[in-house]
Design a protein around this motif. Structure first.
Motif, PDB file in Angstrom:
ATOM      1  N   ALA A  53      35.654  -2.022  36.592  1.00 36.19           N
ATOM      2  CA  ALA A  53      34.908  -0.769  36.386  1.00 36.19           C
ATOM      3  C   ALA A  53      33.653  -0.711  37.262  1.00 36.19           C
ATOM      4  CB  ALA A  53      34.536  -0.607  34.918  1.00 36.19           C
ATOM      5  N   CYS A  54      33.240  -1.840  37.802  1.00 35.35           N
ATOM      6  CA  CYS A  54      32.053  -1.892  38.666  1.00 35.35           C
ATOM      7  C   CYS A  54      32.385  -1.580  40.129  1.00 35.35           C
ATOM      8  CB  CYS A  54      31.397  -3.268  38.576  1.00 35.35           C
ATOM      9  SG  CYS A  54      29.853  -3.435  39.498  1.00 35.35           S
ATOM     10  N   ILE A  55      33.645  -1.615  40.481  1.00 36.55           N
ATOM     11  CA  ILE A  55      34.026  -1.400  41.882  1.00 36.55           C
ATOM     12  C   ILE A  55      33.601   0.000  42.323  1.00 36.55           C
ATOM     13  CG2 ILE A  55      35.961  -1.236  43.502  1.00 36.55           C
ATOM     14  CD1 ILE A  55      37.358  -3.390  41.814  1.00 36.55           C
ATOM     15  N   LYS A  56      32.911   0.050  43.441  1.00 38.49           N
ATOM     16  CA  LYS A  56      32.354   1.280  44.023  1.00 38.49           C
ATOM     17  C   LYS A  56      31.402   1.985  43.063  1.00 38.49           C
ATOM     18  CE  LYS A  56      35.941   2.164  47.349  1.00 38.49           C
ATOM     19  NZ  LYS A  56      36.890   3.131  47.891  1.00 38.49           N
ATOM     20  N   CYS A  57      30.697   1.237  42.283  1.00 38.08           N
ATOM     21  CA  CYS A  57      29.789   1.807  41.283  1.00 38.08           C
ATOM     22  C   CYS A  57      28.408   1.196  41.455  1.00 38.08           C
ATOM     23  CB  CYS A  57      30.361   1.530  39.895  1.00 38.08           C
ATOM     24  SG  CYS A  57      29.249   1.997  38.578  1.00 38.08           S
ATOM     25  N   LYS A  58      28.279  -0.028  41.017  1.00 34.27           N
ATOM     26  CA  LYS A  58      27.046  -0.796  41.152  1.00 34.27           C
ATOM     27  C   LYS A  58      25.801  -0.049  40.664  1.00 34.27           C
ATOM     28  CE  LYS A  58      26.713  -2.539  45.281  1.00 34.27           C
ATOM     29  NZ  LYS A  58      26.755  -3.230  46.549  1.00 34.27           N
ATOM     30  N   TYR A  59      25.786   0.327  39.404  1.00 35.05           N
ATOM     31  CA  TYR A  59      24.602   0.976  38.836  1.00 35.05           C
ATOM     32  C   TYR A  59      23.377   0.064  38.879  1.00 35.05           C
ATOM     33  CZ  TYR A  59      26.942   5.090  36.949  1.00 35.05           C
ATOM     34  OH  TYR A  59      27.593   6.276  36.809  1.00 35.05           O
ATOM     35  N   MET A  60      23.563  -1.205  38.627  1.00 30.72           N
ATOM     36  CA  MET A  60      22.528  -2.233  38.708  1.00 30.72           C
ATOM     37  C   MET A  60      21.502  -2.221  37.578  1.00 30.72           C
ATOM     38  SD  MET A  60      21.870  -2.696  42.737  1.00 30.72           S
ATOM     39  CE  MET A  60      23.202  -2.697  43.894  1.00 30.72           C
ATOM     40  N   ASP A  61      21.736  -1.469  36.520  1.00 28.62           N
ATOM     41  CA  ASP A  61      20.847  -1.524  35.366  1.00 28.62           C
ATOM     42  C   ASP A  61      20.850  -2.939  34.784  1.00 28.62           C
ATOM     43  OD1 ASP A  61      21.583   1.168  35.914  1.00 28.62           O
ATOM     44  OD2 ASP A  61      20.878   1.766  33.944  1.00 28.62           O
ATOM     45  N   CYS A  62      22.002  -3.596  34.856  1.00 28.34           N
ATOM     46  CA  CYS A  62      22.170  -4.948  34.330  1.00 28.34           C
ATOM     47  C   CYS A  62      21.277  -5.952  35.050  1.00 28.34           C
ATOM     48  CB  CYS A  62      23.628  -5.369  34.468  1.00 28.34           C
ATOM     49  SG  CYS A  62      24.272  -5.160  36.158  1.00 28.34           S
ATOM     50  N   VAL A  63      21.106  -5.771  36.339  1.00 30.95           N
ATOM     51  CA  VAL A  63      20.293  -6.687  37.145  1.00 30.95           C
ATOM     52  C   VAL A  63      18.849  -6.688  36.658  1.00 30.95           C
ATOM     53  CG1 VAL A  63      19.394  -7.111  39.471  1.00 30.95           C
ATOM     54  CG2 VAL A  63      21.789  -6.442  39.156  1.00 30.95           C
ATOM     55  N   GLU A  64      18.356  -5.527  36.298  1.00 29.41           N
ATOM     56  CA  GLU A  64      16.967  -5.393  35.834  1.00 29.41           C
ATOM     57  C   GLU A  64      16.675  -6.186  34.566  1.00 29.41           C
ATOM     58  OE1 GLU A  64      14.057  -3.535  36.952  1.00 29.41           O
ATOM     59  OE2 GLU A  64      15.232  -3.806  38.766  1.00 29.41           O
ATOM     60  N   VAL A  65      17.654  -6.291  33.669  1.00 32.58           N
ATOM     61  CA  VAL A  65      17.401  -6.917  32.369  1.00 32.58           C
ATOM     62  C   VAL A  65      17.795  -8.386  32.295  1.00 32.58           C
ATOM     63  CG1 VAL A  65      17.572  -4.729  31.131  1.00 32.58           C
ATOM     64  CG2 VAL A  65      19.612  -6.159  31.379  1.00 32.58           C
ATOM     65  N   CYS A  66      18.497  -8.887  33.294  1.00 30.30           N
ATOM     66  CA  CYS A  66      18.970 -10.279  33.260  1.00 30.30           C
ATOM     67  C   CYS A  66      17.791 -11.249  33.360  1.00 30.30           C
ATOM     68  CB  CYS A  66      19.951 -10.525  34.391  1.00 30.30           C
ATOM     69  SG  CYS A  66      20.608 -12.212  34.396  1.00 30.30           S
ATOM     70  N   PRO A  67      17.601 -12.091  32.337  1.00 25.59           N
ATOM     71  CA  PRO A  67      16.457 -13.006  32.352  1.00 25.59           C
ATOM     72  C   PRO A  67      16.627 -14.208  33.280  1.00 25.59           C
ATOM     73  CG  PRO A  67      17.734 -13.348  30.363  1.00 25.59           C
ATOM     74  CD  PRO A  67      18.342 -12.169  31.079  1.00 25.59           C
ATOM     75  N   VAL A  68      17.860 -14.467  33.744  1.00 22.08           N
ATOM     76  CA  VAL A  68      18.084 -15.643  34.589  1.00 22.08           C
ATOM     77  C   VAL A  68      18.597 -15.301  35.990  1.00 22.08           C
ATOM     78  CG1 VAL A  68      18.437 -17.246  32.682  1.00 22.08           C
ATOM     79  CG2 VAL A  68      20.396 -16.004  33.595  1.00 22.08           C
ATOM     80  N   ASP A  69      18.623 -14.024  36.339  1.00 22.54           N
ATOM     81  CA  ASP A  69      19.029 -13.585  37.675  1.00 22.54           C
ATOM     82  C   ASP A  69      20.382 -14.174  38.103  1.00 22.54           C
ATOM     83  OD1 ASP A  69      16.678 -12.130  37.875  1.00 22.54           O
ATOM     84  OD2 ASP A  69      15.589 -13.806  38.794  1.00 22.54           O
ATOM     85  N   CYS A  70      21.399 -13.958  37.279  1.00 19.20           N
ATOM     86  CA  CYS A  70      22.719 -14.532  37.578  1.00 19.20           C
ATOM     87  C   CYS A  70      23.683 -13.532  38.202  1.00 19.20           C
ATOM     88  CB  CYS A  70      23.325 -15.159  36.330  1.00 19.20           C
ATOM     89  SG  CYS A  70      23.693 -14.004  35.014  1.00 19.20           S
ATOM     90  N   PHE A  71      23.174 -12.397  38.708  1.00 22.53           N
ATOM     91  CA  PHE A  71      24.030 -11.409  39.354  1.00 22.53           C
ATOM     92  C   PHE A  71      24.054 -11.616  40.866  1.00 22.53           C
ATOM     93  CE2 PHE A  71      23.491  -9.376  35.322  1.00 22.53           C
ATOM     94  CZ  PHE A  71      24.687  -8.707  35.129  1.00 22.53           C
ATOM     95  N   TYR A  72      25.226 -11.365  41.436  1.00 20.82           N
ATOM     96  CA  TYR A  72      25.436 -11.516  42.869  1.00 20.82           C
ATOM     97  C   TYR A  72      26.082 -10.242  43.387  1.00 20.82           C
ATOM     98  CZ  TYR A  72      24.012 -16.279  42.278  1.00 20.82           C
ATOM     99  OH  TYR A  72      23.254 -17.390  42.000  1.00 20.82           O
ATOM    100  N   GLU A  73      25.690  -9.845  44.603  1.00 21.80           N
ATOM    101  CA  GLU A  73      26.108  -8.549  45.128  1.00 21.80           C
ATOM    102  C   GLU A  73      27.085  -8.669  46.284  1.00 21.80           C
ATOM    103  OE1 GLU A  73      24.061  -4.394  46.587  1.00 21.80           O
ATOM    104  OE2 GLU A  73      22.962  -6.251  46.932  1.00 21.80           O
ATOM    105  N   GLY A  74      28.231  -8.019  46.098  1.00 16.62           N
ATOM    106  CA  GLY A  74      29.203  -7.883  47.170  1.00 16.62           C
ATOM    107  C   GLY A  74      29.105  -6.486  47.750  1.00 16.62           C
TER     108      GLY A  74
END
Length: 121
Positions: free
Chosen positions: A8-29
């Motif tokens: 569901a994230c493909i061609k979406c990448k809202y990135m609201d999740c990145v803002e709230v992650c306390p350990v910065d475990c998101f990676y961007e393709g």
């Protein structure tokens, strides 16, 4: 348990999740984000923040391939720690584009049909 990002994230990448992650475990393709399951602390704050509902706990059935993809891609993609502008193309728009391309007859379609008929005779 960990959380994974699904299709569901493909061609979406809202990135609201990145803002709230306390350990910065998101990676961007190029077309989506993934979570590094080895860094995720299973806090779950990212899941309700995703408007596309692309983030799910890996305990749900059928997510094994997404766990593998998140693990693999997070090893290769750069870490993302701040929200950027989303590249959302609504599904309805994608579907309209796909339908308009596949339903337009065009000259090549006619030649291909004639070729298939001649081969099958």
């Amino acid at each position: 348990m960990t959380y994974v990002v699904t299709d569901a994230c493909i061609k979406c990448k809202y990135m609201d999740c990145v803002e709230v992650c306390p350990v910065d475990c998101f990676y961007e393709g190029e077309v989506m984000l993934v979570i590094n399951p080895n860094e995720c602390i299973d806090c779950g704050v990212c899941e309700p923040e995703c408007p596309a509902e692309a983030i799910l706990p890996d305990t749900e059935s059928g997510l094994e391939k997404w766990l593998e993809l998140n693990t693999s891609f997070s090893a290769d993609w750069p870490n993302i720690t701040a929200r950027r502008t989303a590249r959302r193309t609504p599904t309805s728009t994608r579907a309209k584009r796909a339908n308009s391309k596949s339903s337009s007859p065009g000259p090549r379609r006619g030649r291909l049909s004639a070729h298939v008929l001649s081969v099958s005779s």
